[in-house]
Design a protein around this motif. Structure first.
Motif, PDB file in Angstrom:
ATOM      1  N   THR A  76       1.651  -3.180  -6.004  1.00  0.00           N
ATOM      2  CA  THR A  76       0.728  -2.825  -4.942  1.00  0.00           C
ATOM      3  C   THR A  76      -0.315  -3.935  -4.857  1.00  0.00           C
ATOM      4  O   THR A  76      -0.310  -4.854  -5.684  1.00  0.00           O
ATOM      5  CB  THR A  76       0.027  -1.503  -5.259  1.00  0.00           C
ATOM      6  OG1 THR A  76      -0.440  -1.549  -6.604  1.00  0.00           O
ATOM      7  CG2 THR A  76       1.006  -0.348  -5.142  1.00  0.00           C
ATOM      8  N   SER A  77      -1.181  -3.836  -3.890  1.00  0.00           N
ATOM      9  CA  SER A  77      -2.165  -4.911  -3.754  1.00  0.00           C
ATOM     10  C   SER A  77      -3.140  -4.888  -4.933  1.00  0.00           C
ATOM     11  O   SER A  77      -3.492  -5.921  -5.481  1.00  0.00           O
ATOM     12  CB  SER A  77      -2.908  -4.778  -2.427  1.00  0.00           C
ATOM     13  OG  SER A  77      -3.365  -3.456  -2.258  1.00  0.00           O
ATOM     14  N   ASP A  87       0.869  -1.169   0.000  1.00  0.00           N
ATOM     15  CA  ASP A  87       0.000   0.000   0.000  1.00  0.00           C
ATOM     16  C   ASP A  87       0.915   1.230   0.000  1.00  0.00           C
ATOM     17  O   ASP A  87       1.460   1.607   1.028  1.00  0.00           O
ATOM     18  CB  ASP A  87      -0.895  -0.012   1.249  1.00  0.00           C
ATOM     19  CG  ASP A  87      -1.892   1.119   1.213  1.00  0.00           C
ATOM     20  OD1 ASP A  87      -2.072   1.704   0.127  1.00  0.00           O
ATOM     21  OD2 ASP A  87      -2.479   1.418   2.272  1.00  0.00           O
TER      22      ASP A  87
END
Lengths: 350, 350
Positions: free
Chosen positions: B148-149, B128
DNA sequence: TCCGATTGTCGAAGCGTTTCGACTAACCGG
DNA sequence: CCGGTTAGTCGAAACGCTTCGACAATCGGA
């Protein structure tokens, strides 16, 4: 995306007034200044770096030329870059890192003559470095990290190898060591005129001479294998050695491995000091290495600060040496016995 | 110092013609082109990067944001930077390295809104990461190294951790190992959402499950001491372990030291595989480490190439994973005996 | 033979700043 | 009450390049 025009219109002034507010080159009344600043804030104005650069003929970018060898760079060099970037950032400059080595002078000339950088700092300076003359011819302000052979009129920062070697030798001699072997970089590196290798060599000879001791020196390839071979050679030349001073960060682990294979324990049988080493690397070994810690970040910062001073005319030539700091860890201890005459020249414990 | 005007005058053409010769945006007769090129050569003309940037609204600079931790960066990251710089240079771009971490978003915003960079590549992306959203809001083209996620609409290149872990486990299982312990980064790092730590963890569980084996996992601080503690813990949880798979490049030497202290020989008693490691580091250990070599330079190059394609519109989103390559060295060998039930849970050889 | 397209070149208008010269008020000492 | 500063602001000209619109000349069909 907002331009000066937008700010000027919103603040009901001319663009030049906005510019004066920004640069402070002419007096502006408090009322006007406030209006302009407010307009900037509401428009989220950021000056365009290119336009500014074109008008001022200054890019506010400084270059850092760092040849990147295949073996990457260690914590020392990294710290250097970090320090340089921080110093540049503090002064509102940007740092461009260019992996330009002594090889591609054309690349360098292009970078410089495009006026993209206001000045440059050179890493890994060779004793005879073509980049230096090339940049000087182009009139690009520059500062070296390291030194060329002729430092007249040059700005540089460098490690104080002389003092560093002296301190390392002092440390070992203070522990009673007499038979100290110095492991340097490879013969080829020395022949190529790699300054640190040359300077530490000379300093080692001088430091040992100061104690009336014989300086034994061995070159080593920059690898674990090189370190092993060097130690084998060292034991041939001086079987009764009690301490190793290693300049070669890459060979150090080979040295340790070979010592272990030969049954010489660190530090009880042989003390080891690693030169110009970062704490991170020193901690990797077991026992952790007593080392001369390089002042990487400080060097980087000093180099860029000197360069910036040169750029804005508030400083000319700047020459400065910084020693490495001795950090005693587990790889050195007092020599086993002062009366090691017992063993003659043979191996201890056969 | 010569400008386009000088070239134009000398070649007896207009400035726009000179520009067309340079950019190739309009047809120019061979005769004229030759005259212009000759004029450029005799004047040693180099286009001014600032002026060009102002006119085209393109700086031909791409940024590489690399948070620099105090512990510096290893050969893997260095290779990455080298690859990125080379790719940029090949395309006539410059690479600005900025040591901007997830912390100073304001610095980042300033850099971006000054239009000094055309796009940026982000290193050390967190699961994040505030930098990503900040740059997206500013409309700056960007590509991630890491993920990133949520990767929707994002361009990234990353290590294929899943395949890398699988290959490592395959290698060990192929050698007959069953009791394999995985040493990851610290619990804090995992909790902070460090992608590689999370992903390798999951992949390890999956890979072991594929063989019907139990996945034992231990976190370790990023230091030699962390490695030693982790190994001690591992031997507590699984006294009969025969192999260690280590994700933590900083802890690996501690692991080796602790194994040595405990009388477990590498590789005969315990095989060790180091993940995402550079050959240089692997060679430092004795025996040299069997390791999964990270594709550092290739990743850097791919990242920048993807970014440049995005900039000139010849490519949009780009998502790519590259596995680390297994390089077998001296730290792995077949498990001692399939019938190791003999020794029960005790130490071999007392 | 005439028209539309193509080729090759030019002049001028930007791009977003800085900076110079000029101008207006207000101010000061004499 | 006047000449000379000084503070505060403006307009316009750079800075060195790209790019648009225009135009002349050449060319290839119908």
């Amino acid at each position: 995306m907002a331009t000066m025009h937008d700010v000027a219109r919103l603040a009901r002034v001319s663009v030049s007034t906005v510019s004066y507010v920004l640069t402070g080159t002419r007096p502006i009344s408090d009322a006007t200044r406030a209006r302009v600043l407010e307009a900037m804030a509401t428009l989220d104005y950021q000056p365009n770096a290119m336009a500014r650069g074109l008008a001022t003929r200054r890019s506010r970018i400084v270059g850092l030329l760092m040849p990147m060898s295949e073996r990457g760079f260690g914590a020392t060099e990294t710290a250097f870059v970090t320090g340089a970037a921080a110093a540049a950032s503090d002064a509102g400059y940007h740092l461009v890192l260019s992996p330009i080595g002594a090889g591609d002078l054309d690349d360098l000339r292009r970078l410089a003559s495009q006026r993209m950088v206001d000045g440059v700092a050179l890493m890994e300076v060779q004793v005879d470095d073509g980049r230096v003359t090339a940049l000087q011819e182009l009139g690009v302000p520059l500062v070296l990290i390291g030194r060329t052979s002729d430092t007249t009129d040059m700005s540089y920062v460098d490690i104080d190898f002389d003092q560093t070697v002296r301190e390392a030798v002092d440390h070992l001699v203070g522990l009673g060591h007499q038979k100290i072997v110095y492991v340097n970089h490879s013969a080829a590196t020395i022949a190529a005129g790699y300054g640190p290798a040359l300077r530490t060599r000379d300093s080692f000879v001088a430091a040992m001479a100061g104690y009336g001791l014989e300086p034994v020196m061995i070159p080593a390839d920059d690898s674990a294998a090189g370190g092993r071979a060097a130690l084998a050679e060292a034991l041939g030349k001086a079987p009764d050695l009690t301490a190793v001073l290693a300049m070669n960060e890459n060979a150090i682990f080979g040295i340790l491995a070979e010592l272990s294979v030969r049954g010489r324990r660190v530090p009880h049988d042989v003390s080891v000091v690693s030169m110009v080493t970062s704490p991170a690397v020193a901690e990797l070994a077991h026992p952790a290495l007593t080392a001369m810690t390089s002042p990487g970040a400080a060097l980087g910062r000093l180099a860029v600060e000197a360069l910036l001073r040169q750029l804005d005319g508030t400083g000319a030539q700047h020459q400065q040496l910084l020693p490495c700091a001795l950090e005693v860890r587990g790889s050195t201890c007092p020599v086993a016995r002062p009366k090691n005459e017992l063993t003659g020249t043979g191996l201890p414990g056969g």
